[in-house]
Design a protein around this motif. Structure first.
Motif, PDB file in Angstrom:
ATOM      1  N   PHE A  44       0.843  -1.200   0.000  1.00  0.00           N
ATOM      2  CA  PHE A  44       0.000   0.000   0.000  1.00  0.00           C
ATOM      3  C   PHE A  44       0.880   1.253   0.000  1.00  0.00           C
ATOM      4  CE2 PHE A  44      -2.385   3.465   1.846  1.00  0.00           C
ATOM      5  CZ  PHE A  44      -3.643   3.336   1.269  1.00  0.00           C
ATOM      6  N   ILE A  45       1.923   1.245   0.816  1.00  0.00           N
ATOM      7  CA  ILE A  45       2.827   2.395   0.884  1.00  0.00           C
ATOM      8  C   ILE A  45       3.518   2.612  -0.452  1.00  0.00           C
ATOM      9  CG2 ILE A  45       4.898   3.325   1.994  1.00  0.00           C
ATOM     10  CD1 ILE A  45       4.099   1.836   4.535  1.00  0.00           C
ATOM     11  N   GLU A  46       3.991   1.544  -1.052  1.00  0.00           N
ATOM     12  CA  GLU A  46       4.711   1.662  -2.320  1.00  0.00           C
ATOM     13  C   GLU A  46       3.801   2.133  -3.454  1.00  0.00           C
ATOM     14  OE1 GLU A  46       8.139  -1.753  -1.560  1.00  0.00           O
ATOM     15  OE2 GLU A  46       6.276  -2.288  -2.594  1.00  0.00           O
ATOM     16  N   THR A  47       2.534   1.733  -3.392  1.00  0.00           N
ATOM     17  CA  THR A  47       1.595   2.099  -4.454  1.00  0.00           C
ATOM     18  C   THR A  47       1.122   3.540  -4.344  1.00  0.00           C
ATOM     19  OG1 THR A  47       0.816  -0.193  -4.603  1.00  0.00           O
ATOM     20  CG2 THR A  47      -0.605   1.510  -5.539  1.00  0.00           C
ATOM     21  N   TYR A  48       0.844   3.995  -3.127  1.00  0.00           N
ATOM     22  CA  TYR A  48       0.209   5.305  -2.968  1.00  0.00           C
ATOM     23  C   TYR A  48       1.073   6.353  -2.243  1.00  0.00           C
ATOM     24  CZ  TYR A  48      -3.923   2.513  -4.074  1.00  0.00           C
ATOM     25  OH  TYR A  48      -4.818   1.666  -4.673  1.00  0.00           O
ATOM     26  N   ILE A  49       1.770   5.943  -1.201  1.00  0.00           N
ATOM     27  CA  ILE A  49       2.457   6.930  -0.362  1.00  0.00           C
ATOM     28  C   ILE A  49       3.783   7.386  -0.956  1.00  0.00           C
ATOM     29  CG2 ILE A  49       3.310   7.438   1.940  1.00  0.00           C
ATOM     30  CD1 ILE A  49       0.247   6.953   1.666  1.00  0.00           C
ATOM     31  N   ASP A  50       4.585   6.455  -1.424  1.00  0.00           N
ATOM     32  CA  ASP A  50       5.879   6.841  -2.011  1.00  0.00           C
ATOM     33  C   ASP A  50       5.706   7.828  -3.168  1.00  0.00           C
ATOM     34  OD1 ASP A  50       7.142   5.283  -0.163  1.00  0.00           O
ATOM     35  OD2 ASP A  50       7.605   3.622  -1.515  1.00  0.00           O
ATOM     36  N   PRO A  51       4.783   7.584  -4.112  1.00  0.00           N
ATOM     37  CA  PRO A  51       4.579   8.570  -5.184  1.00  0.00           C
ATOM     38  C   PRO A  51       4.070   9.913  -4.656  1.00  0.00           C
ATOM     39  CG  PRO A  51       3.656   6.432  -5.801  1.00  0.00           C
ATOM     40  CD  PRO A  51       4.003   6.348  -4.356  1.00  0.00           C
ATOM     41  N   ALA A  52       3.228   9.877  -3.622  1.00  0.00           N
ATOM     42  CA  ALA A  52       2.700  11.126  -3.059  1.00  0.00           C
ATOM     43  C   ALA A  52       3.818  11.954  -2.443  1.00  0.00           C
ATOM     44  CB  ALA A  52       1.631  10.822  -2.016  1.00  0.00           C
ATOM     45  N   LEU A  53       4.700  11.312  -1.704  1.00  0.00           N
ATOM     46  CA  LEU A  53       5.806  12.045  -1.080  1.00  0.00           C
ATOM     47  C   LEU A  53       6.747  12.620  -2.133  1.00  0.00           C
ATOM     48  CD1 LEU A  53       6.663   9.725   1.969  1.00  0.00           C
ATOM     49  CD2 LEU A  53       5.241  11.778   1.916  1.00  0.00           C
ATOM     50  N   ALA A  54       6.916  11.892  -3.216  1.00  0.00           N
ATOM     51  CA  ALA A  54       7.759  12.393  -4.308  1.00  0.00           C
ATOM     52  C   ALA A  54       7.132  13.633  -4.945  1.00  0.00           C
ATOM     53  CB  ALA A  54       7.963  11.298  -5.349  1.00  0.00           C
ATOM     54  N   LYS A  55       5.831  13.621  -5.141  1.00  0.00           N
ATOM     55  CA  LYS A  55       5.142  14.783  -5.724  1.00  0.00           C
ATOM     56  C   LYS A  55       5.201  15.986  -4.789  1.00  0.00           C
ATOM     57  CE  LYS A  55       1.854  12.425  -8.773  1.00  0.00           C
ATOM     58  NZ  LYS A  55       0.425  12.155  -9.062  1.00  0.00           N
ATOM     59  N   GLY A  56       5.124  15.720  -3.487  1.00  0.00           N
ATOM     60  CA  GLY A  56       5.171  16.810  -2.514  1.00  0.00           C
ATOM     61  C   GLY A  56       6.432  17.634  -2.619  1.00  0.00           C
ATOM     62  N   LYS A  57       7.533  16.993  -2.994  1.00  0.00           N
ATOM     63  CA  LYS A  57       8.813  17.685  -3.124  1.00  0.00           C
ATOM     64  C   LYS A  57       8.867  18.588  -4.356  1.00  0.00           C
ATOM     65  CE  LYS A  57      11.395  13.998  -0.815  1.00  0.00           C
ATOM     66  NZ  LYS A  57      12.433  12.943  -0.983  1.00  0.00           N
ATOM     67  N   THR A  58       7.951  18.365  -5.300  1.00  0.00           N
ATOM     68  CA  THR A  58       7.980  19.144  -6.550  1.00  0.00           C
ATOM     69  C   THR A  58       7.161  20.428  -6.461  1.00  0.00           C
ATOM     70  OG1 THR A  58       6.023  18.064  -7.535  1.00  0.00           O
ATOM     71  CG2 THR A  58       8.153  16.971  -7.814  1.00  0.00           C
ATOM     72  N   ILE A  59       6.354  20.574  -5.417  1.00  0.00           N
ATOM     73  CA  ILE A  59       5.489  21.749  -5.291  1.00  0.00           C
ATOM     74  C   ILE A  59       6.305  22.906  -4.704  1.00  0.00           C
ATOM     75  CG2 ILE A  59       3.388  22.675  -4.243  1.00  0.00           C
ATOM     76  CD1 ILE A  59       2.422  19.723  -4.066  1.00  0.00           C
ATOM     77  N   SER A  60       6.323  24.011  -5.393  1.00  0.00           N
ATOM     78  CA  SER A  60       7.166  25.118  -4.945  1.00  0.00           C
ATOM     79  C   SER A  60       6.539  26.462  -5.293  1.00  0.00           C
ATOM     80  CB  SER A  60       8.549  25.016  -5.596  1.00  0.00           C
ATOM     81  OG  SER A  60       8.432  25.055  -7.007  1.00  0.00           O
ATOM     82  N   GLY A  61       7.154  27.492  -4.755  1.00  0.00           N
ATOM     83  CA  GLY A  61       6.778  28.857  -5.107  1.00  0.00           C
ATOM     84  C   GLY A  61       5.337  29.204  -4.793  1.00  0.00           C
ATOM     85  N   LYS A  62       4.686  29.868  -5.756  1.00  0.00           N
ATOM     86  CA  LYS A  62       3.331  30.366  -5.557  1.00  0.00           C
ATOM     87  C   LYS A  62       2.291  29.258  -5.461  1.00  0.00           C
ATOM     88  CE  LYS A  62       4.150  34.823  -7.795  1.00  0.00           C
ATOM     89  NZ  LYS A  62       3.757  35.750  -8.899  1.00  0.00           N
ATOM     90  N   LYS A  63       2.663  28.064  -5.893  1.00  0.00           N
ATOM     91  CA  LYS A  63       1.717  26.943  -5.819  1.00  0.00           C
ATOM     92  C   LYS A  63       1.463  26.507  -4.377  1.00  0.00           C
ATOM     93  CE  LYS A  63       2.788  24.847 -10.322  1.00  0.00           C
ATOM     94  NZ  LYS A  63       3.315  23.626 -10.990  1.00  0.00           N
ATOM     95  N   LYS A  64       2.428  26.763  -3.505  1.00  0.00           N
ATOM     96  CA  LYS A  64       2.309  26.309  -2.126  1.00  0.00           C
ATOM     97  C   LYS A  64       1.221  27.075  -1.380  1.00  0.00           C
ATOM     98  CE  LYS A  64       6.898  24.480  -0.990  1.00  0.00           C
ATOM     99  NZ  LYS A  64       6.480  23.316  -0.212  1.00  0.00           N
ATOM    100  N   LYS A  65       0.351  26.342  -0.675  1.00  0.00           N
ATOM    101  CA  LYS A  65      -0.712  26.970   0.110  1.00  0.00           C
ATOM    102  C   LYS A  65      -0.271  27.134   1.562  1.00  0.00           C
ATOM    103  CE  LYS A  65      -4.484  25.427  -2.837  1.00  0.00           C
ATOM    104  NZ  LYS A  65      -5.741  24.663  -2.953  1.00  0.00           N
TER     105      LYS A  65
END
Length: 350
Positions: A168-189
């Motif tokens: 479950f972690i490998e399918t959903y959580i690992d990709p989510a954490l990777a995407k979290g690192k890509t959010i930057s600048g004005k996109k951040k809430k």
């Protein structure tokens, strides 16, 4: 005299044979493992009962709903709905108990979940010495969950279940954490995490209690010191207005009344705050355990999915959020939810 020597030798041989038999039985019934703090611990080959702490409760429950000899929360009826009765019925409420109290419950192992530090290792060694019960350390670091599940699967002889949970972690959580690192600048809430009865307690970036905000790409607006232990630093409403969050996450405790959420939504002193004015105030799901905190355990996995989807649905793009939530509850909580139950738990605010 000769006969006496023969009798003496026979007694010695029989005694040694008995000791040898007991030693072999002990070897068959026990094994030595290395826990996640690097400690060598002799544990039962088959674990049938365990004393658990608040941080290990969810992880142990995922493997075995009957293993715990104690209860670490007072569950509400709506929380009990998602838990097996064998997990909480006739289990005494016991947390941070004295060695004597733990011994009275007669567990054959103690699970202690914590960050791996010299101080925590010293605490564990002392507890084991006092109770004369093996104490096994589980690393509570969210980035070590896969290894923790693998470790528990091994000592509980439930390797296949461990693979399912890790999957479950490998399918959903690992990709989510990777995407979290890509959010930057004005996109951040900008997020304010409101705790306490009136929402005037919080935990800043870097705290284990608000960690998920950082992980999914949000900005925790609180500029306060991190408090150890349970956290929850006092703040003023004036400070919150200065921070001016885009969105407010509310922890109302595990209470169906959601008093903290309702207070923030209706009290006039909060009305002019941008997040309240724009209706961006969200109660954090808490059934059967807090989804982003309280306790900061493995239930945060579904919290990562919920929070990332709440903040950035277009970036995370989960597709079937209902299906993922149902899968989590089935695998980690042994509960098969209906679509209606899932929608209710995903959207707790009235």
């Amino acid at each position: 005299m000769k006969n006496e020597k023969i009798i003496f030798l026979l007694v010695v041989c029989l005694t040694c044979a008995g000791c040898s038999t007991k030693s072999r039985e002990k070897q068959l019934n026990n094994r030595i493992i290395t826990d996640m703090a690097g400690r060598q611990v002799e544990i039962p080959a088959k674990i049938t009962s365990a004393f658990i702490d608040r941080h290990s409760v969810q992880m142990v429950y995922a493997f075995d709903t009957m293993l715990a000899v104690n209860r670490v929360f007072n569950y509400t009826e709506t929380e009990k709905k998602f838990l097996k009765k064998s997990f909480y019925e006739n289990k005494p409420y016991a947390i941070e108990s004295s060695a004597e109290e733990i011994v009275q419950l007669k567990p054959n192992i103690i699970f202690y979940s914590a960050f791996i530090t010299p101080e925590n290792t010293e605490k564990v060694n002392l507890l084991q010495k006092k109770t004369q019960i093996p104490v096994v350390v589980i690393n509570s670091d969210i980035f070590e969950y896969k290894e923790a599940l693998r470790f528990l699967g091994d000592i509980l002889n439930k390797e296949e279940k461990a693979k399912e949970l890790i999957g479950f972690i490998e399918t959903y959580i690992d990709p989510a954490l990777a995407k979290g690192k890509t959010i930057s600048g004005k996109k951040k809430k900008k997020i304010y995490y409101a705790e306490g009865l009136q929402g005037l307690k919080t935990d800043p970036s870097g705290s284990v209690h608000s960690l998920l905000i950082d992980l999914v790409g949000g900005i925790n607006v609180a500029e306060v010191d991190i408090l150890p232990g349970k956290g929850m630093t006092n703040v003023s409403l004036e400070q919150i207005y200065v921070w001016n969050p885009d969105l407010i996450l509310v922890w109302s405790g595990n209470f169906d009344e959601m008093d903290s959420y309702k207070y923030i939504k209706t009290d006039l002193s909060w009305k002019k705050l941008k997040a309240v004015r724009n209706n961006y105030v969200y109660q954090v799901p808490w059934r059967p355990f807090g989804w982003i905190d309280r306790p900061p355990g493995i239930n945060r996995l579904i919290g990562i999915i919920w929070l990332s989807n709440l903040l950035y649905p277009d970036i995370y793009n989960y597709g079937n959020l209902i299906g993922i939530t149902k899968e989590f509850f089935s695998k980690f909580h042994h509960y098969n939810m209906t679509d209606e139950e899932t929608l209710e738990i995903l959207n707790p605010q009235p």
